[in-house]
Design a protein around this motif. Structure first.
Motif, PDB file in Angstrom:
ATOM      1  N   ASN A 217       2.254  -7.506  12.650  1.00  0.00           N
ATOM      2  CA  ASN A 217       1.187  -6.502  12.637  1.00  0.00           C
ATOM      3  C   ASN A 217       1.707  -5.120  12.249  1.00  0.00           C
ATOM      4  O   ASN A 217       1.018  -4.358  11.565  1.00  0.00           O
ATOM      5  N   PHE A 218       2.920  -4.802  12.666  1.00  0.00           N
ATOM      6  CA  PHE A 218       3.521  -3.528  12.264  1.00  0.00           C
ATOM      7  C   PHE A 218       3.811  -3.538  10.767  1.00  0.00           C
ATOM      8  O   PHE A 218       3.600  -2.539  10.072  1.00  0.00           O
ATOM      9  N   THR A 219       4.297  -4.668  10.276  1.00  0.00           N
ATOM     10  CA  THR A 219       4.592  -4.801   8.844  1.00  0.00           C
ATOM     11  C   THR A 219       3.339  -4.548   8.014  1.00  0.00           C
ATOM     12  O   THR A 219       3.366  -3.801   7.029  1.00  0.00           O
ATOM     13  N   LEU A 220       2.232  -5.161   8.415  1.00  0.00           N
ATOM     14  CA  LEU A 220       0.981  -4.973   7.679  1.00  0.00           C
ATOM     15  C   LEU A 220       0.529  -3.516   7.735  1.00  0.00           C
ATOM     16  O   LEU A 220       0.030  -2.971   6.743  1.00  0.00           O
ATOM     17  N   ALA A 221       0.707  -2.867   8.892  1.00  0.00           N
ATOM     18  CA  ALA A 221       0.277  -1.474   9.046  1.00  0.00           C
ATOM     19  C   ALA A 221       1.078  -0.554   8.126  1.00  0.00           C
ATOM     20  O   ALA A 221       0.505   0.297   7.436  1.00  0.00           O
ATOM     21  N   ARG A 222       2.396  -0.726   8.086  1.00  0.00           N
ATOM     22  CA  ARG A 222       3.196   0.171   7.229  1.00  0.00           C
ATOM     23  C   ARG A 222       2.961  -0.126   5.750  1.00  0.00           C
ATOM     24  O   ARG A 222       2.962   0.791   4.923  1.00  0.00           O
ATOM     25  N   GLN A 223       2.759  -1.398   5.413  1.00  0.00           N
ATOM     26  CA  GLN A 223       2.493  -1.730   4.013  1.00  0.00           C
ATOM     27  C   GLN A 223       1.166  -1.141   3.555  1.00  0.00           C
ATOM     28  O   GLN A 223       1.027  -0.734   2.404  1.00  0.00           O
ATOM     29  N   LYS A 224       0.209  -1.065   4.460  1.00  0.00           N
ATOM     30  CA  LYS A 224      -1.076  -0.464   4.125  1.00  0.00           C
ATOM     31  C   LYS A 224      -0.906   0.999   3.740  1.00  0.00           C
ATOM     32  O   LYS A 224      -1.619   1.523   2.886  1.00  0.00           O
ATOM     33  N   TYR A 225       0.084   1.658   4.348  1.00  0.00           N
ATOM     34  CA  TYR A 225       0.360   3.054   4.046  1.00  0.00           C
ATOM     35  C   TYR A 225       1.309   3.215   2.855  1.00  0.00           C
ATOM     36  O   TYR A 225       1.663   4.324   2.483  1.00  0.00           O
ATOM     37  N   GLY A 226       1.769   2.099   2.298  1.00  0.00           N
ATOM     38  CA  GLY A 226       2.667   2.170   1.151  1.00  0.00           C
ATOM     39  C   GLY A 226       4.128   2.296   1.507  1.00  0.00           C
ATOM     40  O   GLY A 226       4.953   2.639   0.663  1.00  0.00           O
ATOM     41  N   ILE A 227       4.481   2.000   2.763  1.00  0.00           N
ATOM     42  CA  ILE A 227       5.877   2.069   3.192  1.00  0.00           C
ATOM     43  C   ILE A 227       6.486   0.695   2.949  1.00  0.00           C
ATOM     44  O   ILE A 227       6.460  -0.189   3.809  1.00  0.00           O
ATOM     45  N   ASN A 228       7.021   0.508   1.752  1.00  0.00           N
ATOM     46  CA  ASN A 228       7.449  -0.818   1.313  1.00  0.00           C
ATOM     47  C   ASN A 228       8.884  -0.854   0.811  1.00  0.00           C
ATOM     48  O   ASN A 228       9.295  -1.830   0.186  1.00  0.00           O
ATOM     49  N   SER A 229       9.651   0.196   1.045  1.00  0.00           N
ATOM     50  CA  SER A 229      11.019   0.231   0.529  1.00  0.00           C
ATOM     51  C   SER A 229      11.851  -0.909   1.115  1.00  0.00           C
ATOM     52  O   SER A 229      11.777  -1.170   2.326  1.00  0.00           O
ATOM     53  N   PRO A 230      12.641  -1.601   0.288  1.00  0.00           N
ATOM     54  CA  PRO A 230      13.542  -2.628   0.833  1.00  0.00           C
ATOM     55  C   PRO A 230      14.492  -1.995   1.853  1.00  0.00           C
ATOM     56  O   PRO A 230      15.057  -0.926   1.601  1.00  0.00           O
ATOM     57  N   PRO A 231      14.660  -2.577   3.017  1.00  0.00           N
ATOM     58  CA  PRO A 231      15.503  -1.971   4.054  1.00  0.00           C
ATOM     59  C   PRO A 231      16.941  -1.779   3.591  1.00  0.00           C
ATOM     60  O   PRO A 231      17.522  -2.659   2.949  1.00  0.00           O
ATOM     61  N   VAL A 232      17.507  -0.627   3.911  1.00  0.00           N
ATOM     62  CA  VAL A 232      18.919  -0.365   3.627  1.00  0.00           C
ATOM     63  C   VAL A 232      19.790  -0.712   4.833  1.00  0.00           C
ATOM     64  O   VAL A 232      21.015  -0.681   4.748  1.00  0.00           O
ATOM     65  N   GLY A 233      19.144  -1.032   5.950  1.00  0.00           N
ATOM     66  CA  GLY A 233      19.877  -1.422   7.144  1.00  0.00           C
ATOM     67  C   GLY A 233      18.986  -2.254   8.056  1.00  0.00           C
ATOM     68  O   GLY A 233      17.781  -2.009   8.143  1.00  0.00           O
ATOM     69  N   ARG A 234      19.573  -3.246   8.711  1.00  0.00           N
ATOM     70  CA  ARG A 234      18.825  -4.099   9.647  1.00  0.00           C
ATOM     71  C   ARG A 234      19.684  -4.373  10.872  1.00  0.00           C
ATOM     72  O   ARG A 234      20.903  -4.448  10.779  1.00  0.00           O
ATOM     73  N   SER A 235      19.028  -4.566  11.993  1.00  0.00           N
ATOM     74  CA  SER A 235      19.728  -5.024  13.188  1.00  0.00           C
ATOM     75  C   SER A 235      18.725  -5.627  14.157  1.00  0.00           C
ATOM     76  O   SER A 235      17.615  -5.124  14.309  1.00  0.00           O
TER      77      SER A 235
END
Length: 317
Positions: A217-235
Motif C-alpha cells: 500500500n505504501f508502494t502504491l501511494a508513493r508511485q501515485k505521487y511519481g516517486i519511482n526512482s530505483p532504490p540506491v540502498g535497501r535493508s
C-alpha cells in the motif's frame, strides 16, 4: 488399506523424500530446490521420481509450461507441511516435558516493532516467569506468517495486509509510514519542499517496498505521487535504513511513531509534501494448532491482556 498395509507403507517410505518434495514445491522447481538443499539437481529429480513411485501417483504436472502441482501433488504437499510442523515441534515439546518451569518462547517479528504494549507484556512475563527464556528473531512479516503456520515459532508479530486462513490475528497497533530525509540531505529542515523535488531525490527503502510486497500500500501511494526512482540502498533492518537516510544517501520510509524521536533529535525530517500515509496493522499472529508449552501459553495470554487494556484508537499511531 488395512493396518498391515499401512504399517508396511510407513516402514518402507523414505521420509526424507517428503521433505525434499516440500522444498521442491516451496522453491517452485527442482533447480532452486537443489540449491537450497545443497545437493545436485539430478539428486533432487531422483528423489521426486522415487516418491512418485512409492506413492504410485504423479505429483508434478510435467506438461505445464510453469511449475504446477497435480491435485494429488497438492494434497501430498499439504500433508508434508503437517509432518514437518509436527517433527520440528518435537524437540520443544520434549524439552517442556522434561522441564516445564524453564520453557522457552520463540517470537518472530519484523525489525521496527515498537510499542509500549509489547514492552509491558515482556516485562510482565519476565517478572512472572523468571526462569523462562525468550528469543526474538528479526525476519520479514511474510516469514513470520510462514514460521507461525509451520509451528516453528510460538507466535509472531507481523504487518498484516492479508490474513491467510488457519491462523489467528489480533491487532496490537496501527501505524503509518511517511517519507523522511536526514541531516545529510539538502532538503533537511525545509518547510517549502515540493513534490517535484522529492521525486528527484535518491531513494532508499525496505526490500518489501514493492508491488505485492508487505509494504504494497505504501508502494502504491508513493508511485501515485511519481516517486519511482530505483532504490540506491535497501535493508531489512530499520536501523540500517535509518543510517542511509540520516547521512543523506537517500530519502526513505519510516513508521511515523518510531521516527518521531529522531525528528526531535534533529536526525530526521519528515517530507510533508508526501501526505498520503497508508495505515498498516501490526498483529499478534498465532496458530491454534500449535502445541504450546506453559511458557508460550503464558506469554501469549499476557500479551493479549495488554492489548485488551487499551482501546484501538489509543494504539493507532
Amino acid at each position: 488399506m488395512n493396518r498391515t498395509d499401512i504399517e508396511h507403507f510407513c516402514r518402507n517410505l523414505d521420509w526424507n523424500l517428503l521433505f525434499s518434495f516440500m522444498i521442491i514445491v516451496e522453491e517452485e522447481g527442482v533447480t532452486r530446490a537443489a540449491s537450497r538443499l545443497l545437493v545436485s539437481q539430478p539428486a533432487v529429480t531422483n528423489s521426486l521420481k522415487r516418491l512418485e513411485s512409492h506413492l504410485d501417483c504423479t505429483l508434478v504436472d510435467r506438461s505445464a509450461s510453469e511449475f504446477t502441482l497435480t491435485p494429488t501433488g497438492q494434497i501430498v504437499y499439504e500433508e508434508c507441511q503437517e509432518i514437518y510442523s509436527a517433527v520440528s515441534r518435537m524437540a520443544g515439546v520434549l524439552r517442556t516435558v522434561r522441564d516445564e518451569v524453564t520453557g522457552h518462547v520463540s517470537i518472530e517479528a519484523p525489525t521496527h516493532v515498537e510499542s509500549p504494549i509489547l514492552d509491558a507484556a515482556l516485562v510482565r512475563f519476565h517478572k512472572s516467569h523468571p526462569k523462562a527464556t525468550l528469543s526474538i528473531k528479526v525476519v520479514t512479516s511474510g516469514d513470520v506468517i510462514t514460521s507461525v503456520k509451520r509451528k516453528n515459532a510460538s507466535c509472531g508479530l507481523a504487518l498484516v495486509t492479508e490474513r491467510p486462513a488457519g491462523l489467528e490475528y489480533e491487532v496490537i497497533y496501527r501505524e503509518r509510514f511517511a517519507l523522511y530525509c536526514g541531516y545529510g540531505s539538502d532538503l533537511f529542515g525545509r518547510n517549502d519542499i515540493t513534490l517535484e523535488e522529492i521525486c528527484h531525490q535518491p531513494y532508499v527503502t525496505f526490500p518489501t517496498d514493492i508491488v505485492g510486497g508487505e509494504l504494497h500500500n505504501f508502494t502504491l501511494a508513493r508511485q501515485k505521487y511519481g516517486i519511482n526512482s530505483p532504490p540506491v540502498g535497501r535493508s531489512y533492518h530499520l536501523e540500517e535504513l535509518r543510517r542511509f537516510i540520516e547521512i543523506g544517501i537517500g530519502i526513505g520510509p519510516h513508521p511515523v511513531h518510531v521516527a518521531q524521536r529522531f525528528v526531535d533529535q534533529g536526525r530526521l525530517w519528515q517530507l510533508t509534501a508526501f501526505d498520503d500515509l497508508p495505515v498498516f496493522e501490526l498483529c499478534l499472529v498465532t496458530n491454534p494448532r500449535t502445541r504450546l508449552n506453559h511458557a508460550e501459553k503464558a506469554f501469549i495470554r499476557i500479551l493479549q491482556e495488554e492489548i485488551a487494556k487499551i482501546p484501538l484508537p489509543d494504539r493507532s499511531y
